[in-house]
Design an enzyme around this catalytic site. Sequence first.
Site, PDB file in Angstrom:
ATOM      1  NE  ARG A 502       1.458  -4.579  -6.679  1.00 20.63           N
ATOM      2  CZ  ARG A 502       0.429  -5.433  -6.764  1.00 20.63           C
ATOM      3  NH1 ARG A 502      -0.307  -5.680  -5.690  1.00 20.63           N
ATOM      4  NH2 ARG A 502       0.145  -6.021  -7.902  1.00 20.63           N
ATOM      5  CG  ASP A 518      -1.865  -9.010  -6.521  1.00 24.54           C
ATOM      6  OD1 ASP A 518      -0.827  -8.361  -6.753  1.00 24.54           O
ATOM      7  OD2 ASP A 518      -2.757  -8.605  -5.758  1.00 24.54           O
ATOM      8  CD  GLU A 606      -1.155  -2.892  -2.034  1.00 23.35           C
ATOM      9  OE1 GLU A 606      -1.381  -4.085  -2.329  1.00 23.35           O
ATOM     10  OE2 GLU A 606      -1.336  -2.428  -0.891  1.00 23.35           O
ATOM     11  CG  ASP A 607      -4.538  -2.218  -5.321  1.00 19.12           C
ATOM     12  OD1 ASP A 607      -3.421  -2.511  -4.893  1.00 19.12           O
ATOM     13  OD2 ASP A 607      -5.287  -3.025  -5.888  1.00 19.12           O
TER      14      ASP A 607
END
Length: 689
Positions: A502, A518, A606-607
């Site tokens: 992403r 998302d 990932e955030d």
Amino acid sequence: MQSRRRKYLWLIFSASWLLLVLLGAPRLRQLAIPPSLRPRTLTSWPRWLDQELLPNFVEPEELTKDPCPPSCSTRQWQRQRPGCLMETCFDTSRCQSHGFKVFVYPVGLTQPISEIHHKVLASIEGSGYHTANPEEACLFVLPGDALSPQLLPLWNGGQNHLIFHLHPGSWPDLGFDLGQAMLARASPKPETLRLGFDVALPLFPQSYPQRGGSRGQLAHLIPPPGEDLLAFESQLDARVTGSSNHLDQSTILIISDHHGEASEHHRDGPCKQDHNTDQSEDQKRLYNSTFCFIPPNCHLGSFHLLQALKAGCIPVLLSSGWELPFSEVIDWGTATIMIDERHLLQIKPALQELPPARILALRQQTQFLWDAYFSSVEKIVHTTLEIIRDRIFRAAARPWLLWNAPPGGLLALPTFSTQPGDFPFYYLQRGSRPSGKFSALIWVGALDQPPLKLIQEVAGSQHCAQILVLWSNDSPPPPQGKWPQTTMPLMVIEGRKKKSDRFFPYSAIGTDAILSLDAHSSLSTSEVDFAFVVWQSFPERIVGFQTQSHFWDEIKGSWGYTDQRPNEFSMVLMDAAFYHRYYHVLFTHFLPAPLRDLVDELSECEDILMNFLVAEVTKLPPIKVPQRKPLQEVLQHAQGEQPSRDCISKFASWFGHMPLVHSQLRLDPVLFKDQVSVLRKKYRHLERL
């Protein structure tokens, strides 16, 4: 008749005297005043002391131009010396096939190397330029500075070789001819440095941190009254008041306060301090001083320079003795005061006359240079490699602004662009702002359904230029006719089913701004519009809705994070957030592959990694904006998918420190939830439940 003639003569004399008084008096006064007492006039255009604080009054194209050639800022008094040049001693054809790749010879080829050399090699091997195949290498690095050329099959007279010589002194004793090898040397003398070929390094101790390092420790940007004006760090506790007409090389100049007298202390020599020692009480004087005098002709000068930069103490330098580190790309005139040796006794009055605005700009630049290039061995080594890379690929070399303005040359990748306007950091300096469009990037995971309603809400925004659906679901995406009809392009990109996908720099992204979503996100058109308007004012930050806050868990002895602190946050969830597309490039090409692999293994990491990256680059927290209702991400976690806390400690370990910054700021629209008519509110739909 005679009386009339006398009358005319008297009138002529009176008129002449009056003209002489009106027109010739200033000239007569100048002749009457001695030359030494006449007021001085400017003979050239002045150099404004606050010009760094007024970038908006300069034409944007002027900021992109190099103010002078790379060698003019700190070496105007030097001449180009004969020796190797990149054009004569470096084979750039080896770099055309595979790019800038660096090969490190095995350690076993040399004698046992020092701890600091191990850190240098580890920093090279951890960079994206390292290769284990010598056939595709552009640059070869020796593991030490003492070896035999017979053990190096690719030596070729030293061509395309780099030697790190980290010990000051005379020309390195390598046991063989240096040849065409490039030398990265600590505290080199100007007469031994081959300009444009060798690299000047700072002197740093064996205990220097390999990665991360401590942040700058500037306590006061503008010094309060009573703080030391000038100090030179020393372990000798000596401060003798008085004055002298002569200061030699064995003198430390200290000015006790803003109104005190200059003092001097004589000792055996300024270079006998052991730079392996820890910070002493005398060294703490740096943190209470505004200026630090760095003695000339001392091989420890660059070590003292690093200490001054870390403390936010403005270095006062003399134009001789040793080459300033990375002076090829760093404009030291923006962070230091350079004084000719003949004016040594005039340092005190010159420093006292500097305005607070100039002192503020200098101290801020010391902190930037420390954090960007000198706080760890890894940054010093990577800066060396980037300088060499810019020499090889001159067409893609960084301009002066990228090296000398935050976040610095290491974080402004030339593979993305060499134009400052393409990065999110320089809009303010250029007096511009980002474009008025964004690209929506919607992540569809393994268990997600096609986000049809979300696409309709996002497509209703007047700022949306395109919608990209990153399909990472096990089932194939719906056919083109099943997607909602929108006025802007809608494209489906099939991913590799990795969460790190992403943040890949897809070529299809055509705008600077990215709205990361998302499939389970729930946003209205008003929320999207207001968040984008906020992001346009802060293009270097992440602007989002759902937030979390990190904390140190004393019981577990590790980092954790929570969403139960509504009035404080340090991270923004990336399932609904705006940011600049350049962070996709940094995420993919700046971060090492093991970190991205960790993101693919652990859930909801990932955030955190993206927030770590942006905070490390900007040194700023994200920005929170209001939302109409909580995202469905809370419901997803309630169904059993809990975020892992292991990754935040692992990320902090790799960065060498915790880069996240707490904030309590939330930006709301004007009249948000005020008791006035909704017709007066621009984003009235934000308040509807």
